[in-house]
Each structure stands twice: as structure tokens, then as C-alpha cells.
Design a protein around this motif. Sequence first.
Motif, PDB file in Angstrom:
ATOM      1  N   UNK A  44      -2.784 -78.432 -30.264  1.00 53.03           N
ATOM      2  CA  UNK A  44      -1.804 -78.869 -30.137  1.00 53.03           C
ATOM      3  C   UNK A  44      -0.482 -78.185 -30.606  1.00 53.03           C
ATOM      4  N   UNK A  45      -0.016 -77.183 -30.141  1.00 49.99           N
ATOM      5  CA  UNK A  45       0.975 -76.395 -30.890  1.00 49.99           C
ATOM      6  C   UNK A  45       2.223 -77.208 -31.542  1.00 49.99           C
ATOM      7  N   UNK A  46       2.458 -77.098 -32.857  1.00 48.26           N
ATOM      8  CA  UNK A  46       3.700 -77.861 -33.481  1.00 48.26           C
ATOM      9  C   UNK A  46       4.337 -76.818 -34.448  1.00 48.26           C
ATOM     10  N   UNK A  47       5.491 -77.120 -34.837  1.00 44.86           N
ATOM     11  CA  UNK A  47       6.269 -76.595 -35.757  1.00 44.86           C
ATOM     12  C   UNK A  47       6.613 -77.595 -36.889  1.00 44.86           C
ATOM     13  N   UNK A  48       6.037 -77.115 -38.373  1.00 46.65           N
ATOM     14  CA  UNK A  48       6.387 -77.980 -39.290  1.00 46.65           C
ATOM     15  C   UNK A  48       7.674 -77.948 -39.406  1.00 46.65           C
ATOM     16  N   UNK A  49       8.371 -79.154 -40.106  1.00 51.06           N
ATOM     17  CA  UNK A  49       9.526 -79.575 -40.210  1.00 51.06           C
ATOM     18  C   UNK A  49      10.440 -80.065 -38.852  1.00 51.06           C
ATOM     19  N   UNK A  50       9.709 -79.820 -37.898  1.00 52.24           N
ATOM     20  CA  UNK A  50      10.369 -80.392 -36.649  1.00 52.24           C
ATOM     21  C   UNK A  50       9.945 -81.580 -35.946  1.00 52.24           C
ATOM     22  N   UNK A  51       8.424 -81.530 -36.298  1.00 55.06           N
ATOM     23  CA  UNK A  51       7.813 -82.979 -35.910  1.00 55.06           C
ATOM     24  C   UNK A  51       7.772 -83.229 -34.586  1.00 55.06           C
ATOM     25  N   UNK A  52       7.595 -82.190 -33.432  1.00 53.69           N
ATOM     26  CA  UNK A  52       7.516 -82.348 -32.156  1.00 53.69           C
ATOM     27  C   UNK A  52       6.256 -81.639 -31.693  1.00 53.69           C
ATOM     28  N   UNK A  53       5.288 -82.026 -30.803  1.00 56.18           N
ATOM     29  CA  UNK A  53       4.508 -81.391 -30.337  1.00 56.18           C
ATOM     30  C   UNK A  53       4.481 -80.747 -28.918  1.00 56.18           C
ATOM     31  N   UNK A  54       3.924 -79.649 -28.578  1.00 54.52           N
ATOM     32  CA  UNK A  54       4.394 -79.012 -27.504  1.00 54.52           C
ATOM     33  C   UNK A  54       3.200 -79.366 -26.297  1.00 54.52           C
ATOM     34  N   UNK A  55       1.971 -79.926 -26.637  1.00 50.61           N
ATOM     35  CA  UNK A  55       1.162 -80.167 -25.850  1.00 50.61           C
ATOM     36  C   UNK A  55       0.443 -79.126 -25.537  1.00 50.61           C
ATOM     37  N   UNK A  56       0.630 -77.892 -25.775  1.00 47.19           N
ATOM     38  CA  UNK A  56      -0.127 -76.478 -25.753  1.00 47.19           C
ATOM     39  C   UNK A  56      -1.070 -76.355 -26.545  1.00 47.19           C
ATOM     40  N   UNK A  57      -2.217 -75.497 -26.146  1.00 42.74           N
ATOM     41  CA  UNK A  57      -3.188 -75.150 -27.024  1.00 42.74           C
ATOM     42  C   UNK A  57      -3.260 -73.589 -26.963  1.00 42.74           C
ATOM     43  N   UNK A  58      -3.715 -72.943 -28.152  1.00 44.34           N
ATOM     44  CA  UNK A  58      -3.665 -71.661 -28.348  1.00 44.34           C
ATOM     45  C   UNK A  58      -4.479 -71.048 -29.478  1.00 44.34           C
ATOM     46  N   UNK A  59      -5.040 -69.874 -29.442  1.00 47.09           N
ATOM     47  CA  UNK A  59      -5.741 -69.317 -30.589  1.00 47.09           C
ATOM     48  C   UNK A  59      -4.691 -68.159 -31.311  1.00 47.09           C
ATOM     49  N   UNK A  60      -4.895 -67.947 -32.387  1.00 46.37           N
ATOM     50  CA  UNK A  60      -4.276 -66.974 -33.310  1.00 46.37           C
ATOM     51  C   UNK A  60      -4.811 -66.215 -34.204  1.00 46.37           C
ATOM     52  N   UNK A  61      -4.257 -65.092 -34.325  1.00 46.31           N
ATOM     53  CA  UNK A  61      -4.901 -64.090 -35.494  1.00 46.31           C
ATOM     54  C   UNK A  61      -4.206 -64.811 -36.718  1.00 46.31           C
TER      55      UNK A  61
END
Length: 326
Positions: A44-61
Motif C-alpha cells: 500500500x504505497x504511501x509517502x511519509x509525512x503526508x499520511x495518506x494511502x494510495x491503495x496501490x502495491x508495487x515492487x522497488x529497487x
Amino acid sequence: MLYGKSCSRTMLSLCLAVSAPAVWAESNTGLSGHVETGMEYDSNLTVDNLNAASGKSDEAWLIGAGLDGEWNPVDRLHLNLGYSFTGNRYQTYDEFDQDIHLASAEASYDFDPFTLGASYHFSHATLDSDPFLDYARTSVFIGSLVSDDVYLRGSVQKKRKSFDDSEARDADIQGVTGEAYLFFNDARSHVLLGVDGDREDARSDYYDNRLVRFRSKLIHTVDLSGHRNRFSLGWRFEKRDYDDVVLTSSDPAAQDPLFNPFASPTTTTQTQDRAETASVFQAGWTVDLSSIFSLETQLSRGFYHAAVDSEDYRKTVASVTLKAGF
């Protein structure tokens, strides 16, 4: 290793290297560094300090590197300078790609039986290659090995957040931290217990808040098949209470491009009682493959609750990282 005061301090240094600020070697100067790479899955991709979830999943290098320099100019005086870089590159949603540059400096003096010091940390974060957040923290700390198996540490901090695209979220923060390290099993195991408190004064009253956080972590080191293994289990709970405010169209939050709470920019809004809680469980395993290379796996499961749907979510993060140190 647990017997004798000097041995206890050596044991403390080895253990805190896993979960606390850098501690000093006996040599007059020292230089160390690392590079690392790996993969991470985020449900569940999020951005620290924004406190909102996108509902999307992903893999990252994952990529990272760091360099630390140490200097003991006189007996009992310790100086440290450090720099690190971490970044992730998502496979599908590159708008969540983030880089963090962190520079730090620390000075401490061992008065025996306590150590007094000060540190400064500055980080610059980018989001999707664009400037996102500058964060500065100045702290004064005191620590003491009160017995052969108990180390206590406390600090007060002054912090500053500055967002590139959100003046309303810019904030000054006053914080305090208390930590206890409990060693056992001949120093092969220790428990960290910590509590943090922050008072955040933002440019917009809408983002003013008070934070209380509790932390606990168990770390155990064991040699298996000739390789050192470190296992960890942790839990973090935090609660953030926001001030009740009356918002008007002239408030900086109304023009916040990262989040606009208004249905209409001309309305006057009385906020409801707002609180956010987070409960995060973590597990980790690190194995030293050689004197240079180590393999680290991490797994976390977080439960985040708030009145706003986008801030009420769950997420799982798993990663595998190969690190080379020198």
C-alpha cells in the motif's frame, strides 16, 4: 564480556551499533562506509509525512550508500561526521520514487559515569525526482551505563520541517526522547524500550499536533554454521492528536497543493476531533556472509487508523538487501 566496567562499555558499543547512534572505537581516527542494493515490496504505497494511502502495491529497487568518519582529538572527546544516501525505484508507480540525502555531525564527552553530547542531522528528500522535504534536527543527549547490563539515554530535540510545495505543512517541532537498553544472555541479546514526545507547530493551525510514541525491540545475535546471525523483533505504537481549529479560505491549508480539506475555498469550517494512531510490527534477520558482505531481510505489518478514509489503512512491507561494508 559482561564483567568489568570497560568490558561492559565495549559490549554496549557493539550492541548499539545495530539500533542506536554511532559509538566510538578506541582508535584516534576511523573511517567506515557501505553500499547496498536490494528489492522491496509495498502492499500500500504511501509517502511519509503526508499520511495518506494510495491503495496501490508495487515492487522497488533499493539503493544506498554511506560514509562515517570518527575522530578522538583528546581522551574522552568523540567527534563523528556522516553522510548517507538511500533511494527506491518503483517498477510501475514511479511517482513514489524517493531519494533521501542525510548529513550528520555529533560531538560527545565521556565524563564517567555519564556521557553528554549534541548532534545535528539534516536531510533532503526528493519525490519523483522533484524536491519534496528538508528536515533538520538538533539534539542534546545524556547517557549512562548505570550497571553492567542497563544503559539509559535521554535527549531533547529541536526540529524543523520545510516542504517544497506545501508552506502550510512547514513546522517547528519540540521533542523529547527516553531510551533504556537491557542486556542479557552474555550480551548476545538486548531489549530496547523507548518513548518519544513531540509538539509540532505548523504554519497552518490545521496541522498543529502532539505526538506520543512507544517503541520496543528485541535483538539476538548467534553464530550459525560459522556465520554471525542477528534476529530482531520490534513493535511501535504512536498517537498523534491534532488541534481543533476553525479554518477559513485565508488559512494556508486552503492553498495546500498536497491536501485541501475544503469542499469550497470560500467556506468556514470547524474541524472535528482528529487523531491518528499507528501500530507497526517488525521482524528482521541479518546474516554476515563474510567480513565484507551481509544479507538483510525485513518484514513489517502496519495498522493505521484515522477519521479520514485515505488515512485509515493497513500495509505490509518486505525487503531483501545485500550490503557491502568497509
